[in-house]
Design a protein around this motif. Structure first.
Motif, PDB file in Angstrom:
ATOM      1  N   ALA A   1       0.812  -1.225   0.000  1.00 25.00           N
ATOM      2  CA  ALA A   1       0.000   0.000   0.000  1.00 25.00           C
ATOM      3  C   ALA A   1       0.845   1.275   0.000  1.00 25.00           C
ATOM      4  CB  ALA A   1      -0.927  -0.020   1.206  1.00 25.00           C
ATOM      5  N   MET A   2       1.871   1.304   0.816  1.00 19.52           N
ATOM      6  CA  MET A   2       2.672   2.533   0.933  1.00 19.52           C
ATOM      7  C   MET A   2       3.378   2.903  -0.383  1.00 19.52           C
ATOM      8  SD  MET A   2       5.537   3.317   3.731  1.00 19.52           S
ATOM      9  CE  MET A   2       6.152   4.934   4.036  1.00 19.52           C
ATOM     10  N   PRO A   3       4.116   1.972  -0.995  1.00 22.40           N
ATOM     11  CA  PRO A   3       4.752   2.352  -2.272  1.00 22.40           C
ATOM     12  C   PRO A   3       3.761   2.630  -3.395  1.00 22.40           C
ATOM     13  CG  PRO A   3       5.149   0.035  -1.779  1.00 22.40           C
ATOM     14  CD  PRO A   3       4.549   0.627  -0.568  1.00 22.40           C
ATOM     15  N   MET A   4       2.553   2.095  -3.284  1.00 21.53           N
ATOM     16  CA  MET A   4       1.556   2.375  -4.326  1.00 21.53           C
ATOM     17  C   MET A   4       1.198   3.856  -4.352  1.00 21.53           C
ATOM     18  SD  MET A   4       0.919  -0.165  -6.202  1.00 21.53           S
ATOM     19  CE  MET A   4      -0.609  -0.063  -7.042  1.00 21.53           C
ATOM     20  N   SER A   5       1.339   4.533  -3.188  1.00 20.99           N
ATOM     21  CA  SER A   5       1.044   5.972  -3.152  1.00 20.99           C
ATOM     22  C   SER A   5       2.050   6.749  -3.993  1.00 20.99           C
ATOM     23  CB  SER A   5       1.036   6.470  -1.704  1.00 20.99           C
ATOM     24  OG  SER A   5       2.314   6.331  -1.153  1.00 20.99           O
TER      25      SER A   5
ATOM     26  N   SER B   1       9.696  -5.319  -6.287  1.00 21.11           N
ATOM     27  CA  SER B   1      10.200  -3.960  -6.563  1.00 21.11           C
ATOM     28  C   SER B   1       9.463  -2.926  -5.704  1.00 21.11           C
ATOM     29  CB  SER B   1      10.055  -3.628  -8.043  1.00 21.11           C
ATOM     30  OG  SER B   1       8.705  -3.704  -8.407  1.00 21.11           O
ATOM     31  N   LEU B   2       8.175  -3.180  -5.442  1.00 19.96           N
ATOM     32  CA  LEU B   2       7.425  -2.281  -4.550  1.00 19.96           C
ATOM     33  C   LEU B   2       8.018  -2.309  -3.143  1.00 19.96           C
ATOM     34  CD1 LEU B   2       3.663  -2.832  -5.493  1.00 19.96           C
ATOM     35  CD2 LEU B   2       5.026  -0.820  -5.933  1.00 19.96           C
ATOM     36  N   ALA B   3       8.451  -3.501  -2.737  1.00 18.99           N
ATOM     37  CA  ALA B   3       9.073  -3.636  -1.415  1.00 18.99           C
ATOM     38  C   ALA B   3      10.350  -2.803  -1.341  1.00 18.99           C
ATOM     39  CB  ALA B   3       9.360  -5.096  -1.124  1.00 18.99           C
ATOM     40  N   LEU B   4      11.080  -2.778  -2.455  1.00 18.24           N
ATOM     41  CA  LEU B   4      12.307  -1.961  -2.514  1.00 18.24           C
ATOM     42  C   LEU B   4      11.955  -0.474  -2.397  1.00 18.24           C
ATOM     43  CD1 LEU B   4      15.390  -1.870  -3.091  1.00 18.24           C
ATOM     44  CD2 LEU B   4      14.805  -1.635  -5.489  1.00 18.24           C
ATOM     45  N   ILE B   5      10.899  -0.063  -3.144  1.00 20.93           N
ATOM     46  CA  ILE B   5      10.461   1.342  -3.097  1.00 20.93           C
ATOM     47  C   ILE B   5      10.029   1.692  -1.668  1.00 20.93           C
ATOM     48  CG2 ILE B   5       8.727   2.990  -3.925  1.00 20.93           C
ATOM     49  CD1 ILE B   5       8.636   1.386  -6.533  1.00 20.93           C
ATOM     50  N   ARG B   6       9.328   0.754  -1.044  1.00 24.98           N
ATOM     51  CA  ARG B   6       8.842   0.987   0.320  1.00 24.98           C
ATOM     52  C   ARG B   6      10.013   1.241   1.262  1.00 24.98           C
ATOM     53  NH1 ARG B   6       7.698  -1.406   5.155  1.00 24.98           N
ATOM     54  NH2 ARG B   6       5.661  -0.892   6.010  1.00 24.98           N
ATOM     55  N   ASP B   7      11.039   0.420   1.116  1.00 26.86           N
ATOM     56  CA  ASP B   7      12.202   0.566   1.987  1.00 26.86           C
ATOM     57  C   ASP B   7      12.836   1.944   1.805  1.00 26.86           C
ATOM     58  OD1 ASP B   7      14.169  -0.940   3.768  1.00 26.86           O
ATOM     59  OD2 ASP B   7      15.466  -0.084   2.209  1.00 26.86           O
ATOM     60  N   ARG B   8      12.936   2.377   0.552  1.00 26.34           N
ATOM     61  CA  ARG B   8      13.531   3.695   0.269  1.00 26.34           C
ATOM     62  C   ARG B   8      12.657   4.819   0.826  1.00 26.34           C
ATOM     63  NH1 ARG B   8      16.036   3.185  -5.826  1.00 26.34           N
ATOM     64  NH2 ARG B   8      17.766   1.855  -5.233  1.00 26.34           N
TER      65      ARG B   8
END
Lengths: 218, 494
Positions: free
Chosen positions: B264-268, B342-349
């Motif tokens: 959900a978070m990286p989807m924003s 890849s979303l998990a990577l974006i989330r971490d960043r």
């Protein structure tokens, strides 16, 4: 039946698109900083509140900081303003830039002779209405002691429907300490002015209470 | 009451008058009241009984339907099990007995070689020639002193020794050859033994499978004759399945929530963080859509693998098309897993960026030594694995849905049974409540009834035997009313 099905889908899509409103959920915050001589020493606390707001506000929200001085009803008195981008990474960059601007302002702020709170509120109303935010907040960081310069007329009624006005860190003056009635009357006067304009009034001296108001939506 | 009494100057007289009037009214209205109350009791009783009978009928129908569904499901499962065993037997037959001609040829070849070697080994080594005995006898003649005879005998002796040596060597060679032939037979024997062992193993396996099939067929027959034992077994099995699959499904739902939070978070960052659909953010809705699509893809994949049977269309698909659909769906699942990783990577960043911003706002220098890539890698792995784990949600889901039909059916039957009982109870309560009201009525109107009884007694005494006919009629009436009451009681008891 075959004809109706696409119509139902189109109707559902229209309803969905109709529901897609970001304005109702976004927040618009305008913070007025009292820079008069009696109050300028409190500005360090104001910086903490601004930092808190920067950490709390979400993408799509709007934030502006305005100065209360001799004639506050002016765009020149807006120290910094920003409408955060929808993308969180861009919004974070905007927050950093805003923080830098506030830092610079705090380092160079000069005390004013008069305190035009009403002008500042009118300016805040104008700005927040333009942002189209769903929830509008005016934060007044002041002792609420208004002192108008000669010739300044501020008998315009506030149009504060949908606004929430929060008086922060309302410090007690010497006269207030001697006679608390003066302090209470002053606060009451601002409450009446706000509520008569259709707005909601609250006074917060314990700044931790801000968290209840600006808590994240998730 | 006081206001009523105050309208007259003689309230007690008025009170007595009123009581008299009420008693008289009650006396004259006694029979109609009794009749109406009895009718009301019967209406309530019969109405409730009718409703209870209707509910009972519905319960029976539902129970029959439940049994039908349960047995059909059991039949289907048994058929599937038998089918699977036949598949296994088919595979075993194809694997082991398909090469039976080769096995037979090998066995024949080995046996021929063994036979050949055995024939060769059976040849007895050549014995010493018979004339050796004659020469041996001549060679053993004692020398007479004649030089020529001595020489001749010595020559014969030497020849004999040479011949003996040659014969012995030849015998040894022949025996050695025989031993070689016999030792060459050993690997062929072993080969034959191994081949026969494999055949025996295959036959044993087939025998075991056939026993399993026999067992399944026995179960199948039990279900087919719709025995109560089979129904109880299937019902118990369904309840167990319902609870187990429910627990597994609950765990899977927790997994889906974890997955949603990861997405959900990286989807924003992709969808924007400030657009809403109703009270929900588009980013959250999109995140939920990703999770749901993973689950749906998992359902399809499991169906194409024939692990589950949720969609009849997929089940009835041709094998080649089904395989193609599986690979397409698996590819989609792989893509979604990669996307989520890849979303998990974006989330971490994003989390790191927000933390850095908060630290800078607080005036704290970010501690770079604490930054580690382990959480990032962990999140990425989790983002990649979770879609595959969620795809297995189809198995408990199918089990839950199929068993919930049975559970809901059982619960419905129980509730209908309880409803029928409550309706019958209400009917009985209504019936006896009206009887109670009649008795209370008679109790209130005791005075006129007592007077009536007294007068009747006197009249009966004065009339004597002449009124026996009338009394018999009255008795008959009483008896008929008694019979009526008894019949009502019997109905209630029934």
């Amino acid at each position: 039946m075959k004809v109706r099905s696409p119509l139902v889908i189109v109707f559902c899509l229209v309803v969905l698109i109709g529901c897609t409103k970001s304005a109702d959920h976004s927040k618009g915050v305008y913070m007025l900083l009292d820079t008069s001589g009696t109050y300028s020493g409190e500005l360090k606390k104001a910086q903490g509140i601004i930092n808190y707001l920067l950490g709390t506000l979400q993408p799509g929200d709007a934030l502006a900081v305005g100065r209360i001085d001799t004639g506050s009803f002016s765009e020149k008195d807006i120290v910094a303003k920003v409408k955060f981008d929808a993308r969180p990474s861009v919004a974070n960059q905007q927050k950093r830039a805003f923080h830098k601007m506030i830092d610079e302002f705090m380092g160079s702020v000069a005390g004013s002779n008069y305190t035009d709170i009403s002008g500042g509120i009118l300016q805040a109303i104008e700005y927040l209405n333009e942002t189209g935010a769903g929830q509008k907040y005016i934060l007044i960081f002041s002792d609420l002691q208004e002192e108008l310069a000669k010739g300044h007329i501020r008998d315009v009624p506030f149009q504060l429907t949908g606004f929430k006005v929060l008086a922060l860190n309302v410090t007690k003056l010497r006269e207030d300490i001697r006679d608390p009635k003066i302090y209470l009357e002053r606060c009451e006067q601002w409450r009446q002015k706000t509520e008569s304009g259709g707005g909601k009034w609250d006074r917060i001296n314990d700044l931790d209470r801000l968290e209840d108001i600006f808590a994240p939506r998730f | 009451m006081e206001s009523l009494l105050s309208i007259t100057s003689m309230p007690y007289l008025y009170l007595a008058f009123m009581a008299l009037v009420i008693w008289l009214a009650m006396y004259f209205a006694r029979k109609p009241f009794h009749r109406s109350m009895t009718s009301m009791g019967r209406i309530i009783y019969n109405g409730m009984r009718l409703a209870a009978a209707s509910v009972k009928l519905a319960e029976k129908r539902l129970a029959a339907r439940n049994k039908e569904v349960l047995l059909n499901a059991g039949l289907e499962t048994a058929e599937r099990k038998v089918e699977r065993e036949f598949d296994r037997i088919s595979v075993a037959v194809q694997r082991d007995l398909e090469g039976y001609p080769q096995v037979q040829r090998k066995l024949t070849e080995d046996l021929l070689k063994i036979e050949e070697d055995y024939t060769k080994a059976a040849e007895i080594p050549q014995a010493l020639p018979d004339w050796v005995k004659v020469i041996d006898a001549i060679a053993n003649i004692k020398p007479s002193g004649d030089r020529m005879v001595i020489n001749m005998l010595e020559d014969i002796h030497n020849t004999l020794i040479d011949q003996h040596k040659i014969a012995l060597e030849r015998h040894r060679r022949d025996v050695a050859e025989r031993h070689t032939l016999l030792s060459r037979m050993l690997p062929f024997w072993r080969g034959v033994q191994k081949t026969l062992g494999n055949v025996e193993k295959t036959i044993t396996n087939l025998s075991q499978r056939s026993k399993i099939i026999d067992r399944y067929m026995s179960d199948y027959e039990k279900i087919l004759i719709q025995s109560d034992l089979a129904e109880r077994q299937l019902s118990s099995s369904s309840l167990t399945q319902f609870f187990i699959s429910g627990i597994v499904l609950a765990i899977a739902v927790v997994g889906a929530i974890v997955n949603f939070n990861l997405v959900a978070m990286p989807m924003s960052e992709i969808m924007g963080g400030n657009s809403y659909i109703g009270p929900f953010r588009w980013a959250d809705v999109a995140g939920m859509l990703v999770v749901c699509s993973e689950i749906v893809l998992g359902f399809y994949v499991m169906d194409t693998l024939r692990i589950t049977h949720l969609f009849s269309r997929i089940e009835s698909m041709e094998d080649s098309k089904r395989h193609a659909a599986f690979w397409v769906l698996f590819g989609c699942l792989l893509l979604v897993a990669g996307f989520e990783s890849s979303l998990a990577l974006i989330r971490d960043r994003m989390v790191a960026d927000i933390e850095a911003l908060r630290q800078s706002l607080a005036g704290v220098e970010p501690d770079k030594s604490a930054i580690s890539s382990i959480p990032k890698i962990g999140q990425m792995i989790m983002g990649f694995i979770l879609p595959f784990i969620l795809s297995f949600m189809a198995v408990p889901f199918e089990s839950f849905v199929s068993s919930s039909r049975t559970v809901i059916g059982i619960l419905s039957v129980w509730s209908l049974r309880a409803l029928a009982f409550i309706l019958r109870l209400l009917g009985n309560i209504g019936f006896y409540a009206t009887r109670l009201l009649i008795n209370i009525y008679d109790l209130v109107a005791f005075a006129p009834l007592w007077i009536e009884g007294f007068i009747m007694q006197r009249m009966a005494l004065s009339k004597g035997n002449s009124s026996s006919v009338t009394s018999t009629e009255e008795e008959n009436l009483d008896v008929s009313s008694l019979m009526e009451n008894r019949s009502q009681n019997k109905e209630v008891a029934a």
